[in-house]
Design a protein around this motif. Structure first.
Motif, PDB file in Angstrom:
ATOM      1  N   ASP A  95     -10.074  -3.460  -0.041  1.00  0.00           N
ATOM      2  CA  ASP A  95     -10.022  -2.092  -0.566  1.00  0.00           C
ATOM      3  C   ASP A  95     -11.196  -1.344   0.061  1.00  0.00           C
ATOM      4  O   ASP A  95     -12.343  -1.514  -0.329  1.00  0.00           O
ATOM      5  CB  ASP A  95     -10.138  -2.085  -2.085  1.00  0.00           C
ATOM      6  N   THR A 108     -13.755  -7.754  -2.374  1.00  0.00           N
ATOM      7  CA  THR A 108     -12.976  -6.519  -2.536  1.00  0.00           C
ATOM      8  C   THR A 108     -11.524  -6.650  -2.087  1.00  0.00           C
ATOM      9  O   THR A 108     -10.875  -5.639  -1.804  1.00  0.00           O
ATOM     10  CB  THR A 108     -13.652  -5.363  -1.774  1.00  0.00           C
ATOM     11  N   ILE A 110      -7.563  -6.967  -2.352  1.00  0.00           N
ATOM     12  CA  ILE A 110      -6.535  -6.478  -3.266  1.00  0.00           C
ATOM     13  C   ILE A 110      -5.168  -6.969  -2.787  1.00  0.00           C
ATOM     14  O   ILE A 110      -5.021  -7.383  -1.634  1.00  0.00           O
ATOM     15  CB  ILE A 110      -6.540  -4.932  -3.346  1.00  0.00           C
ATOM     16  N   ALA A 115      -0.961  -1.936  -2.200  1.00  0.00           N
ATOM     17  CA  ALA A 115      -1.952  -1.077  -1.545  1.00  0.00           C
ATOM     18  C   ALA A 115      -1.323   0.137  -0.852  1.00  0.00           C
ATOM     19  O   ALA A 115      -0.114   0.207  -0.649  1.00  0.00           O
ATOM     20  CB  ALA A 115      -2.745  -1.891  -0.524  1.00  0.00           C
ATOM     21  N   PHE A 134      -6.265   0.639   0.873  1.00  0.00           N
ATOM     22  CA  PHE A 134      -6.867   1.166  -0.352  1.00  0.00           C
ATOM     23  C   PHE A 134      -6.027   0.764  -1.559  1.00  0.00           C
ATOM     24  O   PHE A 134      -4.799   0.717  -1.484  1.00  0.00           O
ATOM     25  CB  PHE A 134      -6.941   2.699  -0.291  1.00  0.00           C
ATOM     26  N   SER A 135      -6.689   0.544  -2.692  1.00  0.00           N
ATOM     27  CA  SER A 135      -5.956   0.208  -3.915  1.00  0.00           C
ATOM     28  C   SER A 135      -5.393   1.453  -4.592  1.00  0.00           C
ATOM     29  O   SER A 135      -4.414   1.358  -5.336  1.00  0.00           O
ATOM     30  CB  SER A 135      -6.850  -0.555  -4.893  1.00  0.00           C
TER      31      SER A 135
END
Length: 171
Positions: A95, A108, A110, A115, A134-135
């Motif tokens: 993330d 980090t 995910i 995502a 990115f989450s």
């Protein structure tokens, strides 16, 4: 004859239970693990920790341990290969909203299937363009606003999209 039939009826459910145990092992959820110094990318063989940008990991049916990748681009190149698609179990990416680009933190990771990915941005990964992960959609959109690119979901990423990444960076 009756004795064998009784024995068969007793043992049949036990055989089914043995099979269930194997299925449970196969579907057990596993987590991303720390990338060790000197670990090599499953796809290209480069040392993973030598490069900036998000990394990826996955577990596949029929393999022991996880496969680690020096970039999300290499990870997806593996995933979109038709020979691999049906075998993928768990998939993890960094993330990038909560970790530095140059040295992503192993804490980090995910679930990649949940995502948001930015493709066509200006930041470099292991071998040039990569997918920023990115989450949260808002974080992906903010990154795209500042670094360029477009936001995609996991299921939208195809081989053609990966191939077009070099052209997107030039725009």
């Amino acid at each position: 004859m009756k004795h064998w039939l009784k024995l068969f009826v007793i043992l049949l459910p036990l055989g089914g239970l043995a099979g269930c145990g194997e299925d449970e092992k196969e579907t057990m959820v596993r987590q991303a693990i720390a990338i060790e110094s000197g670990a090599e990318c499953h796809l290209c063989g480069m040392i993973i920790s030598n490069f900036p940008g998000p990394k990826g990991q996955l577990y596949a049916k029929g393999t022991r341990g996880n496969m680690q990748f020096c970039s999300t681009r290499d990870l997806f190149a593996f995933i979109v290969d038709p020979e691999n698609q049906q075998n993928i179990q768990e998939v993890y990416v960094h993330d990038m909203a909560v970790t530095p680009w140059d040295h992503p933190d192993d804490e980090t990771y995910i679930d990649a299937r949940q995502a948001f990915f930015v493709i066509g941005h200006r930041k470099k990964g292991a071998m040039g363009p990569t997918l920023a992960s990115f989450s949260k959609q808002a974080d992906a959109e903010a990154f795209a606003d500042s670094e360029g690119g477009k936001v995609y979901r996991f299921e939208q990423i195809t081989l053609d999209l990966l191939i077009s990444m070099n052209n997107m960076m030039a725009e």
